[in-house]
Design an enzyme around this catalytic site. Structure first.
Site, mmCIF file in Angstrom:
data_model
loop_
_atom_site.group_PDB
_atom_site.id
_atom_site.type_symbol
_atom_site.label_atom_id
_atom_site.label_comp_id
_atom_site.label_asym_id
_atom_site.label_seq_id
_atom_site.Cartn_x
_atom_site.Cartn_y
_atom_site.Cartn_z
ATOM 1 N N ASN A 91 46.711 -6.724 79.714
ATOM 2 C CA ASN A 91 47.069 -6.016 78.499
ATOM 3 C C ASN A 91 46.106 -4.849 78.260
ATOM 4 O OD1 ASN A 91 48.297 -5.515 75.776
ATOM 5 N ND2 ASN A 91 49.227 -7.507 76.200
ATOM 6 N N ARG A 92 45.895 -4.479 77.010
ATOM 7 C CA ARG A 92 45.189 -3.235 76.715
ATOM 8 C C ARG A 92 43.795 -3.444 76.128
ATOM 9 N NH1 ARG A 92 50.597 -2.824 76.074
ATOM 10 N NH2 ARG A 92 51.554 -1.013 77.065
ATOM 11 N N HIS A 117 45.927 -3.511 81.906
ATOM 12 C CA HIS A 117 46.011 -4.470 83.025
ATOM 13 C C HIS A 117 44.907 -4.272 84.071
ATOM 14 C CE1 HIS A 117 49.507 -6.063 81.248
ATOM 15 N NE2 HIS A 117 50.407 -5.237 81.747
ATOM 16 N N HIS A 193 52.842 -11.629 85.484
ATOM 17 C CA HIS A 193 53.695 -10.562 84.940
ATOM 18 C C HIS A 193 55.089 -10.538 85.565
ATOM 19 C CE1 HIS A 193 54.646 -6.773 83.020
ATOM 20 N NE2 HIS A 193 53.411 -6.629 82.557
ATOM 21 N N TYR A 195 59.060 -10.517 85.710
ATOM 22 C CA TYR A 195 60.190 -10.069 84.886
ATOM 23 C C TYR A 195 61.349 -11.024 85.144
ATOM 24 C CZ TYR A 195 57.981 -5.461 84.079
ATOM 25 O OH TYR A 195 57.147 -4.432 83.707
ATOM 26 N N ASP A 259 57.311 -5.480 72.629
ATOM 27 C CA ASP A 259 56.095 -5.422 73.441
ATOM 28 C C ASP A 259 54.945 -5.822 72.524
ATOM 29 O OD1 ASP A 259 54.280 -5.083 75.429
ATOM 30 O OD2 ASP A 259 54.574 -2.926 75.693
ATOM 31 N N GLN A 298 52.583 -12.570 75.440
ATOM 32 C CA GLN A 298 53.126 -11.225 75.270
ATOM 33 C C GLN A 298 54.611 -11.257 75.595
ATOM 34 O OE1 GLN A 298 51.100 -8.687 74.318
ATOM 35 N NE2 GLN A 298 52.447 -6.924 74.477
ATOM 36 N N GLU A 325 54.310 -13.333 79.034
ATOM 37 C CA GLU A 325 53.007 -13.411 79.690
ATOM 38 C C GLU A 325 52.024 -14.160 78.791
ATOM 39 O OE1 GLU A 325 52.059 -9.163 80.556
ATOM 40 O OE2 GLU A 325 54.113 -8.953 79.806
#
Length: 360
Positions: A91-92, A117, A193, A195, A259, A298, A325
């Site tokens: 993440n950030r 990430h 991660h 999808y 998100d 997330q 996530e």
């Protein structure tokens, strides 16, 4: 001379044994498969990535339910983190910096002024070593490991990371991520991660999927998706998935889609697994239940996917899949009210995810 040739023959035999058992040579990238019952999962050691996952629908038809590519080269050029393990910090991190024990650490910014990430070369963009690969038997499993060195993308300390994927029962995949700080405290927040599109990776969007998230609060973010430090209830907002409803029913109330990090309910014990989310695709009947010992999850609806050529030439677009996530809270290094993500030589990192597939 005879001893030399004998030693050489031994080395060749050991190398052959390793290749036959699925171990890659240093720097070599390969594909590895685990199967148990109807569940089949393929991985690559590039990013410790899930490449495909085949599971039956309500009629017994097998489909691949994860987005991805046909070649390893495409994974190496990927910018969407398809199926990979991201880190050292998922993440950030706001401003690409943090302070730890009085020392300011400046990271590599790879999303505007922020770090996403792990930076420009996070754990999703490196070759992991395969330390164990058991294809058959009662517990098929594969273990990836990676050593991240002091100063890697700006993070402090040497770190040894392992990711163990195992098929523990029919239609159940378990992932255990461990990390050990070898000499300095450092932040660690790993995330898987993948999808997911339970209708099949090439079945279109996931807006009709029914979703339940077992988190009654979110970590509020600013326009750059950096947490403000506030943790607010989801009730009465578009983020409320406390009761199951379709992903698309309120998505138009958000600028681009979901998100956001949810603070999970029902226990915070380090090793206690709790439900994070349940997804149901009505058409195929497939259900996915995710449990974890992490404090957050997330939820991301693939908002930035556009014209991505995937498996079999199928072109993925926005909302072609969803990500769930499990993780520590984003930007926790800069918010003392968030659960700590600092790992020390005396306090290792342990993160468990359990994926249960069924039909309804």
């Amino acid at each position: 001379m005879a001893k030399f040739f004998l030693a050489l023959l031994c080395l060749i035999a050991l190398a052959a044994f390793g290749f036959a058992n699925g171990y890659e040579k240093k720097g070599e990238i390969g594909i590895f498969e685990l199967k148990r019952g109807d569940l089949s999962v393929k991985f690559t050691n590039w990013g410790a990535t899930i490449v495909s996952l085949l599971v039956p629908d309500k009629h017994g038809k097998l489909d691949d339910v994860v987005l991805g590519y046909d070649s390893i080269e495409e994974y190496q050029n990927d910018t969407s983190y398809f199926g990979s393990i991201v880190g050292r910090v998922a993440n950030r991190i706001g401003g690409a910096k943090f302070t730890l024990d009085g020392v300011l650490y400046k990271l590599i910014a790879n999303e505007g002024n922020n770090t996403l990430h792990g930076g420009t070369r996070g754990f999703s963009d490196v070759v992991w070593k395969v330390t164990k690969y058991q294809k058959d038997g009662s517990s098929p499993q594969i273990v990836f490991s990676y050593r991240s060195f002091d100063g890697d993308e700006g993070f402090p300390g040497d770190l040894l990371v392992t990711a163990k994927y195992s098929l523990i029962a029919n239609n159940q995949l378990k992932l255990t991520m461990n990390a050990k700080a070898l000499n300095k405290p450092t932040p660690v927040n790993l995330a898987q991660h993948t999808y997911w599109n339970l209708g099949g990776h090439n079945s279109g969007d996931i807006l009709l999927n029914r979703l339940q998230i077992f988190g009654s609060r979110i970590t509020v973010v600013d326009q750059y998706l950096i947490p403000t430090g506030k943790i607010e209830p989801v009730k009465g907002t578009p983020y409320d998935f406390l009761k199951p409803h379709t992903v698309g029913s309120r998505i138009n109330k958000l600028p681009k889609g979901y998100d956001i990090n949810y603070a999970l309910d029902d226990g915070t014990g380090e090793y206690k697994l709790k439900k994070a989310a349940v997804v149901h695709d009505k058409k195929s009947g497939r259900m996915l239940e995710i449990s974890t010992n992490a404090p957050g999850v997330q939820f991301y609806t693939g908002n930035y996917i556009k014209d991505v050529k995937g498996k079999g030439g199928f072109v993925y677009q926005a909302h072609a899949a969803l990500c769930l996530e499990t993780q520590g809270f984003p930007d926790a290094v800069n918010h003392h009210n968030f659960p700590s993500t600092i790992v020390t030589p005396k306090k290792p990192y342990n993160h468990i995810m359990l994926f249960k597939f069924s039909t309804k």
